[in-house]
Write a protein that holds these residues in place. Structure first.
Motif, PDB file in Angstrom:
ATOM      1  N   MET A  76      59.231  52.311  39.448  1.00  0.00           N
ATOM      2  CA  MET A  76      59.505  53.372  38.492  1.00  0.00           C
ATOM      3  C   MET A  76      58.901  52.986  37.151  1.00  0.00           C
ATOM      4  O   MET A  76      58.924  51.841  36.737  1.00  0.00           O
ATOM      5  CB  MET A  76      61.021  53.572  38.360  1.00  0.00           C
ATOM      6  CG  MET A  76      61.371  54.652  37.361  1.00  0.00           C
ATOM      7  SD  MET A  76      63.121  55.001  37.275  1.00  0.00           S
ATOM      8  CE  MET A  76      63.280  55.965  38.753  1.00  0.00           C
ATOM      9  N   THR A  77      58.348  53.961  36.473  1.00  0.00           N
ATOM     10  CA  THR A  77      57.769  53.747  35.153  1.00  0.00           C
ATOM     11  C   THR A  77      58.883  53.383  34.178  1.00  0.00           C
ATOM     12  O   THR A  77      59.976  53.910  34.231  1.00  0.00           O
ATOM     13  CB  THR A  77      57.056  55.028  34.690  1.00  0.00           C
ATOM     14  OG1 THR A  77      56.119  55.411  35.696  1.00  0.00           O
ATOM     15  CG2 THR A  77      56.337  54.822  33.393  1.00  0.00           C
ATOM     16  N   ASP A  78      58.607  52.442  33.284  1.00  0.00           N
ATOM     17  CA  ASP A  78      59.609  52.037  32.298  1.00  0.00           C
ATOM     18  C   ASP A  78      59.967  53.195  31.379  1.00  0.00           C
ATOM     19  O   ASP A  78      59.130  54.015  31.032  1.00  0.00           O
ATOM     20  CB  ASP A  78      59.066  50.890  31.434  1.00  0.00           C
ATOM     21  CG  ASP A  78      58.883  49.612  32.221  1.00  0.00           C
ATOM     22  OD1 ASP A  78      58.043  48.813  31.802  1.00  0.00           O
ATOM     23  OD2 ASP A  78      59.575  49.425  33.232  1.00  0.00           O
ATOM     24  N   ARG A  79      61.240  53.214  30.958  1.00  0.00           N
ATOM     25  CA  ARG A  79      61.685  54.211  29.977  1.00  0.00           C
ATOM     26  C   ARG A  79      61.038  53.891  28.640  1.00  0.00           C
ATOM     27  O   ARG A  79      60.737  52.755  28.328  1.00  0.00           O
ATOM     28  CB  ARG A  79      63.216  54.176  29.826  1.00  0.00           C
ATOM     29  CG  ARG A  79      63.951  54.639  31.031  1.00  0.00           C
ATOM     30  CD  ARG A  79      63.775  56.099  31.313  1.00  0.00           C
ATOM     31  NE  ARG A  79      64.355  56.875  30.240  1.00  0.00           N
ATOM     32  CZ  ARG A  79      64.080  58.151  30.048  1.00  0.00           C
ATOM     33  NH1 ARG A  79      63.278  58.776  30.833  1.00  0.00           N
ATOM     34  NH2 ARG A  79      64.633  58.804  29.061  1.00  0.00           N
ATOM     35  N   THR A  80      60.847  54.891  27.845  1.00  0.00           N
ATOM     36  CA  THR A  80      60.290  54.717  26.517  1.00  0.00           C
ATOM     37  C   THR A  80      61.397  54.924  25.506  1.00  0.00           C
ATOM     38  O   THR A  80      62.464  55.413  25.827  1.00  0.00           O
ATOM     39  CB  THR A  80      59.172  55.753  26.290  1.00  0.00           C
ATOM     40  OG1 THR A  80      59.749  57.053  26.409  1.00  0.00           O
ATOM     41  CG2 THR A  80      58.046  55.593  27.298  1.00  0.00           C
ATOM     42  N   GLU A  81      61.149  54.528  24.260  1.00  0.00           N
ATOM     43  CA  GLU A  81      62.148  54.733  23.213  1.00  0.00           C
ATOM     44  C   GLU A  81      62.319  56.204  22.893  1.00  0.00           C
ATOM     45  O   GLU A  81      63.401  56.659  22.584  1.00  0.00           O
ATOM     46  CB  GLU A  81      61.746  53.964  21.951  1.00  0.00           C
ATOM     47  CG  GLU A  81      61.932  52.471  22.098  1.00  0.00           C
ATOM     48  CD  GLU A  81      61.678  51.753  20.794  1.00  0.00           C
ATOM     49  OE1 GLU A  81      61.939  52.327  19.712  1.00  0.00           O
ATOM     50  OE2 GLU A  81      61.225  50.611  20.852  1.00  0.00           O
ATOM     51  N   ASN A  82      61.248  56.958  22.907  1.00  0.00           N
ATOM     52  CA  ASN A  82      61.313  58.390  22.617  1.00  0.00           C
ATOM     53  C   ASN A  82      61.771  59.143  23.857  1.00  0.00           C
ATOM     54  O   ASN A  82      61.537  58.706  24.977  1.00  0.00           O
ATOM     55  CB  ASN A  82      59.942  58.915  22.189  1.00  0.00           C
ATOM     56  CG  ASN A  82      59.507  58.348  20.857  1.00  0.00           C
ATOM     57  OD1 ASN A  82      60.334  57.953  20.035  1.00  0.00           O
ATOM     58  ND2 ASN A  82      58.214  58.287  20.639  1.00  0.00           N
ATOM     59  N   PRO A  83      62.393  60.306  23.668  1.00  0.00           N
ATOM     60  CA  PRO A  83      62.773  61.102  24.838  1.00  0.00           C
ATOM     61  C   PRO A  83      61.527  61.566  25.576  1.00  0.00           C
ATOM     62  O   PRO A  83      60.438  61.686  24.994  1.00  0.00           O
ATOM     63  CB  PRO A  83      63.550  62.276  24.237  1.00  0.00           C
ATOM     64  CG  PRO A  83      63.100  62.356  22.823  1.00  0.00           C
ATOM     65  CD  PRO A  83      62.727  60.961  22.407  1.00  0.00           C
ATOM     66  N   PHE A  84      61.701  61.825  26.875  1.00  0.00           N
ATOM     67  CA  PHE A  84      60.561  62.210  27.716  1.00  0.00           C
ATOM     68  C   PHE A  84      60.700  63.658  28.141  1.00  0.00           C
ATOM     69  O   PHE A  84      61.722  64.061  28.684  1.00  0.00           O
ATOM     70  CB  PHE A  84      60.447  61.303  28.945  1.00  0.00           C
ATOM     71  CG  PHE A  84      59.052  61.270  29.493  1.00  0.00           C
ATOM     72  CD1 PHE A  84      58.154  60.328  29.041  1.00  0.00           C
ATOM     73  CD2 PHE A  84      58.637  62.207  30.432  1.00  0.00           C
ATOM     74  CE1 PHE A  84      56.851  60.309  29.518  1.00  0.00           C
ATOM     75  CE2 PHE A  84      57.338  62.203  30.914  1.00  0.00           C
ATOM     76  CZ  PHE A  84      56.438  61.248  30.463  1.00  0.00           C
ATOM     77  N   LEU A  85      59.649  64.437  27.883  1.00  0.00           N
ATOM     78  CA  LEU A  85      59.601  65.852  28.206  1.00  0.00           C
ATOM     79  C   LEU A  85      58.612  66.096  29.330  1.00  0.00           C
ATOM     80  O   LEU A  85      57.465  65.679  29.240  1.00  0.00           O
ATOM     81  CB  LEU A  85      59.163  66.656  26.970  1.00  0.00           C
ATOM     82  CG  LEU A  85      58.988  68.165  27.161  1.00  0.00           C
ATOM     83  CD1 LEU A  85      60.344  68.848  27.398  1.00  0.00           C
ATOM     84  CD2 LEU A  85      58.286  68.773  25.938  1.00  0.00           C
ATOM     85  N   TYR A  86      59.084  66.776  30.381  1.00  0.00           N
ATOM     86  CA  TYR A  86      58.160  67.286  31.390  1.00  0.00           C
ATOM     87  C   TYR A  86      57.771  68.693  30.951  1.00  0.00           C
ATOM     88  O   TYR A  86      58.635  69.502  30.625  1.00  0.00           O
ATOM     89  CB  TYR A  86      58.818  67.407  32.761  1.00  0.00           C
ATOM     90  CG  TYR A  86      59.066  66.135  33.523  1.00  0.00           C
ATOM     91  CD1 TYR A  86      58.828  64.882  32.988  1.00  0.00           C
ATOM     92  CD2 TYR A  86      59.571  66.206  34.816  1.00  0.00           C
ATOM     93  CE1 TYR A  86      59.080  63.733  33.715  1.00  0.00           C
ATOM     94  CE2 TYR A  86      59.826  65.067  35.555  1.00  0.00           C
ATOM     95  CZ  TYR A  86      59.574  63.826  35.010  1.00  0.00           C
ATOM     96  OH  TYR A  86      59.831  62.695  35.728  1.00  0.00           O
ATOM     97  N   ILE A  87      56.483  68.972  30.975  1.00  0.00           N
ATOM     98  CA  ILE A  87      56.002  70.337  30.793  1.00  0.00           C
ATOM     99  C   ILE A  87      55.487  70.800  32.150  1.00  0.00           C
ATOM    100  O   ILE A  87      54.536  70.226  32.690  1.00  0.00           O
ATOM    101  CB  ILE A  87      54.891  70.429  29.735  1.00  0.00           C
ATOM    102  CG1 ILE A  87      55.418  69.982  28.362  1.00  0.00           C
ATOM    103  CG2 ILE A  87      54.338  71.856  29.669  1.00  0.00           C
ATOM    104  CD1 ILE A  87      54.357  69.917  27.270  1.00  0.00           C
ATOM    105  N   VAL A  88      56.146  71.799  32.706  1.00  0.00           N
ATOM    106  CA  VAL A  88      55.721  72.385  33.973  1.00  0.00           C
ATOM    107  C   VAL A  88      54.810  73.556  33.631  1.00  0.00           C
ATOM    108  O   VAL A  88      55.220  74.494  32.950  1.00  0.00           O
ATOM    109  CB  VAL A  88      56.930  72.842  34.818  1.00  0.00           C
ATOM    110  CG1 VAL A  88      56.459  73.553  36.083  1.00  0.00           C
ATOM    111  CG2 VAL A  88      57.814  71.646  35.165  1.00  0.00           C
ATOM    112  N   VAL A  89      53.577  73.482  34.116  1.00  0.00           N
ATOM    113  CA  VAL A  89      52.559  74.486  33.822  1.00  0.00           C
ATOM    114  C   VAL A  89      52.275  75.299  35.079  1.00  0.00           C
ATOM    115  O   VAL A  89      52.049  74.729  36.148  1.00  0.00           O
ATOM    116  CB  VAL A  89      51.258  73.823  33.328  1.00  0.00           C
ATOM    117  CG1 VAL A  89      50.189  74.855  33.016  1.00  0.00           C
ATOM    118  CG2 VAL A  89      51.523  72.945  32.121  1.00  0.00           C
ATOM    119  N   CYS A  90      52.280  76.615  34.919  1.00  0.00           N
ATOM    120  CA  CYS A  90      51.991  77.525  36.030  1.00  0.00           C
ATOM    121  C   CYS A  90      50.608  78.152  35.842  1.00  0.00           C
ATOM    122  O   CYS A  90      50.028  78.105  34.767  1.00  0.00           O
ATOM    123  CB  CYS A  90      53.047  78.620  36.107  1.00  0.00           C
ATOM    124  SG  CYS A  90      54.722  77.987  36.309  1.00  0.00           S
TER     125      CYS A  90
END
Length: 178
Positions: free
Chosen positions: A1-15
């Motif tokens: 699993m990729t390490d967590r980052t200090e900043n929040p992580f946003l997924y952008i789902v693109v259609c």
């Protein structure tokens, strides 16, 4: 699993919509608000975006297909999800619980995980008139999904690029992400 980052992580789902090529606008706006960003594209959306530019901008590979068991996860878990632009097809499948692409699987799971999710629909008025569309938006609202205010554009008019507010996704999510 990729390490967590200090900043929040946003997924952008693109259609797959004509304005998908402007997704960099949302990526930049999120990064300016200290989000790290990863893009998940529907398989058809890959033909609408510049994958190399998006990956350079985010620093992560675009996800579009399920990974092979045992392969590492290329993105950290999402703290929030923005679906933009969201098509008629994706909205209806998501509301119905259909998980036939990675993007839809992530969206269906988000409800169970309690992941804050915002959707910016991009549909034409003829499709928006179909009863399933309104019912799907109602179901998504009942699931806690935050829905943007874009008004459907006229069919066959190349519609509404200038009125689509990418940043609205971040505004909708802000009160729900700490």
């Amino acid at each position: 699993m990729t390490d967590r980052t200090e900043n929040p992580f946003l997924y952008i789902v693109v259609c797959a919509a004509g304005i998908a090529d402007d997704v960099g606008t949302l990526i930049m706006a999120a990064q300016e608000r200290n989000w790290n960003v990863g893009v998940v594209a529907t398989p058809q959306a890959l033909g609408f975006i510049d994958a190399e530019a998006v990956e350079a901008q985010t620093g992560y590979p675009i996800r579009s297909a399920w990974r092979v068991p045992g392969d590492p996860r290329p993105l950290p878990p999402a703290d929030a999800i923005a679906v933009a632009p969201a098509t008629f097809n994706t909205i209806n499948k998501w509301a119905a619980g259909i998980s036939d692409t990675l993007a839809l699987g992530i969206l269906c799971e988000a409800y169970g995980f309690g992941t804050p999710t915002a959707v910016l629909p991009y549909v034409n008025a003829a499709m928006a008139a179909h009863p399933a569309y309104g019912q799907s938006l109602d179901r998504l609202r009942a699931m806690g999904v935050h829905i943007g205010g874009y008004e459907p554009h006229q069919p066959k008019a190349g519609g509404g690029r200038d009125k689509f507010r990418w940043e609205e996704a971040l505004e909708l999510l802000a009160p729900h992400v700490g």
